[in-house]
Design an enzyme around this catalytic site. Structure first.
Site, PDB file in Angstrom:
ATOM      1  N   HIS A 188       0.858  -1.096   0.008  1.00  0.00           N
ATOM      2  CA  HIS A 188      -0.074  -0.016  -0.189  1.00  0.00           C
ATOM      3  C   HIS A 188       0.895   1.180   0.061  1.00  0.00           C
ATOM      4  CE1 HIS A 188      -3.730   2.265   2.024  1.00  0.00           C
ATOM      5  NE2 HIS A 188      -2.900   3.034   1.110  1.00  0.00           N
ATOM      6  N   HIS A 223       1.398   4.980  -2.363  1.00  0.00           N
ATOM      7  CA  HIS A 223       0.894   5.790  -3.567  1.00  0.00           C
ATOM      8  C   HIS A 223       1.948   6.168  -4.187  1.00  0.00           C
ATOM      9  CE1 HIS A 223      -3.514   5.513  -2.208  1.00  0.00           C
ATOM     10  NE2 HIS A 223      -2.886   5.359  -0.900  1.00  0.00           N
ATOM     11  N   HIS A 271      -9.723   1.459  -0.908  1.00  0.00           N
ATOM     12  CA  HIS A 271      -9.575   2.090   0.377  1.00  0.00           C
ATOM     13  C   HIS A 271     -11.092   1.984   0.987  1.00  0.00           C
ATOM     14  CE1 HIS A 271      -5.705   3.322  -1.016  1.00  0.00           C
ATOM     15  NE2 HIS A 271      -5.668   4.338   0.105  1.00  0.00           N
ATOM     16  N   GLU A 279     -11.412   4.015   6.246  1.00  0.00           N
ATOM     17  CA  GLU A 279     -10.477   5.059   6.868  1.00  0.00           C
ATOM     18  C   GLU A 279     -10.988   6.126   7.134  1.00  0.00           C
ATOM     19  OE1 GLU A 279      -8.260   7.131   3.489  1.00  0.00           O
ATOM     20  OE2 GLU A 279      -6.590   7.009   5.199  1.00  0.00           O
ATOM     21  N   ASP A 281       1.596   3.861   3.208  1.00  0.00           N
ATOM     22  CA  ASP A 281       0.622   4.841   2.245  1.00  0.00           C
ATOM     23  C   ASP A 281       1.449   5.635   1.367  1.00  0.00           C
ATOM     24  OD1 ASP A 281      -2.028   5.250   1.770  1.00  0.00           O
ATOM     25  OD2 ASP A 281      -2.298   6.435   3.704  1.00  0.00           O
ATOM     26  N   ASP A 282       2.090   6.754   2.135  1.00  0.00           N
ATOM     27  CA  ASP A 282       2.757   7.924   1.382  1.00  0.00           C
ATOM     28  C   ASP A 282       4.135   8.033   1.954  1.00  0.00           C
ATOM     29  OD1 ASP A 282       0.098   8.741  -0.383  1.00  0.00           O
ATOM     30  OD2 ASP A 282      -0.385   8.579   1.466  1.00  0.00           O
TER      31      ASP A 282
HETATM   32  N1  ADE Z   1      -4.079   8.835  -1.525  1.00  0.00           N
HETATM   33  C1  ADE Z   1      -2.892   8.858  -0.991  1.00  0.00           C
HETATM   34  N2  ADE Z   1      -3.060   8.534   0.336  1.00  0.00           N
HETATM   35  C2  ADE Z   1      -4.369   8.337   0.410  1.00  0.00           C
HETATM   36  C3  ADE Z   1      -5.087   7.950   1.942  1.00  0.00           C
HETATM   37  N3  ADE Z   1      -4.534   7.580   2.976  1.00  0.00           N
HETATM   38  N4  ADE Z   1      -6.566   7.926   1.619  1.00  0.00           N
HETATM   39  C4  ADE Z   1      -7.198   8.067   0.454  1.00  0.00           C
HETATM   40  N5  ADE Z   1      -6.319   8.548  -0.610  1.00  0.00           N
HETATM   41  C5  ADE Z   1      -4.936   8.443  -0.453  1.00  0.00           C
HETATM   42 ZN    ZN Z   2      -3.866   4.918   0.714  1.00  0.00          ZN
END
Ligand code: ADE
Ligand code: ZN
Length: 345
Positions: free
Chosen positions: A16, A18, A195, A198, A278-279
């Site tokens: 996971h 992005h 997703h 969340e 995630d990021d």
């Molecule tokens: N795009 C990047 N991170 C995200 C997240 N945590 N939730 C939804 N979209 C995303």
């Molecule tokens: Zn995400």
């Protein structure tokens, strides 16, 4: 062996991540300047990556994405993102990217895919990291736009372009309207994830499973609001990709040490969790740090971290025979790491 060294050495799959969220701040600055994208005022480059909720974060995420223009730019950000995962001890990656934000900036799918796929090949050649791509639908756009997304993505379906995801702000944009889109993607042979849970309620997790037929849930924290659904997910072995630093910055669960932090509660409930980033640069983290953070804040021992790492392999969209071979090799490495840890203790 310190926990930091152990977490890095642990063989792990990243499921996971992005792509636009995996652009280093310096690279963002360089690309934005090259491509004439206006940035908000800042003194230090790190300030570009400050936000404390999902909506504000997504605005910066879109700005990063709009700074990526040429096939070489896509190559650069993908290669750097994959190198960052390998550096944290990731052995395999399935990563999202957001074609629609680039499309709306006038970039062709050919440009995006050619740069990304070439970087995936280069990462495999240069540092042995195998990766798979998951184009993700922006749920804030319409299902019609998602069908158009499929028209453009499906011709690239291959061993490397393996499935689809659904991301952006879930709270006002539930999964149900995307049912026919997911049906078509499934018929075309795509693997499916979304997703859910969340920012939205447990019902979104149920709808993602029942209406979208997803195989995994991204985040999923609010599944805990529905004990019957938790039971079902345990029985069905549904994997949840959970992202500790992401919860601290982008959700209201800010304290990883709290006994009722959802990741802690999901572990205690017996759900199958996969730790993910995630990021990573946008959330100042990497995959090894996410494992270490969980251990430090939730008092998880090294055996538990190793079990989580093996979950990441189980939940990966690799063929069963590869998974069997890797599981044997990873288990062997893990035994040595655990023994080395005991000796050092
Ligand atoms: N795009 C990047 N991170 C995200 C997240 N945590 N939730 C939804 N979209 C995303
Ligand atoms: Zn995400």
């Amino acid at each position: 062996m310190t926990l930091e060294v152990f977490a890095r050495a642990l063989p792990k799959a990243e499921l996971h991540l992005h792509l636009a969220g995996a652009v280093k701040a310096e690279t963002f600055l360089k690309l934005a300047r090259k491509n004439g994208v206006n940035l908000p005022p800042f003194a230090e480059v790190e300030e570009l990556y400050r936000y404390d909720n999902l909506v504000d974060f997504l605005q910066v995420y879109d700005l990063v994405a709009r700074s990526v223009v040429s096939a070489d730019d896509f190559h650069l950000i993908t290669y750097e993102a994959l190198a960052h995962v390998a550096n944290a001890g990731g052995r395999y990656v399935e990563f999202f990217f957001s074609p629609q934000v680039h499309q709306d900036a006038g970039i062709s799918y050919e440009t995006m895919f050619s740069g990304i796929l070439k970087a995936m090949d280069d990462a495999d050649k240069d540092f042995g990291l195998i990766s798979r791509l998951i184009p993700a639908i922006n749920r804030e756009l319409t299902p019609d736009r998602a069908f158009e997304f499929l028209d453009l993505v499906l011709p690239y379906r291959s061993e490397k372009v393996i499935g689809i995801g659904l991301d952006y702000d879930e709270e006002p944009f539930p999964p149900a309207p995307f049912k026919p889109v997911y049906e078509r993607a499934k018929k075309a042979g795509m693997r499916l994830t979304a997703h859910a849970g969340e920012a939205g309620p447990a019902a979104n997790v149920r709808d993602a499973l029942d209406l979208l037929s997803v195989e995994r849930i991204d985040h999923g924290y609010r599944v805990l609001e529905d004990p019957a659904l938790v039971r079902r997910c345990i029985d069905d072995g549904i994997a949840f990709t959970v992202c500790p630093s992401s919860t601290v910055i982008l959700t209201h669960w800010r304290d990883l040490t709290a006994a009722d932090h959802p990741i802690h509660a999901m572990l205690d409930a017996g759900l199958k969790l996969v730790v993910a980033t995630d990021d990573p640069p946008m959330l100042q983290t990497d995959l090894a740090k996410e494992y270490r953070l969980l251990s430090e804040t939730m008092s998880l021992d090294r055996r538990t971290l190793a079990d989580l790492a093996l979950n990441s392999l189980d939940a990966a969209w690799l063929d069963e025979s590869t998974k069997r071979d890797w599981r044997a090799a990873w288990s062997n490495e893990i035994s040595h790491l655990l023994t080395a840890g005991e000796r050092a203790a």
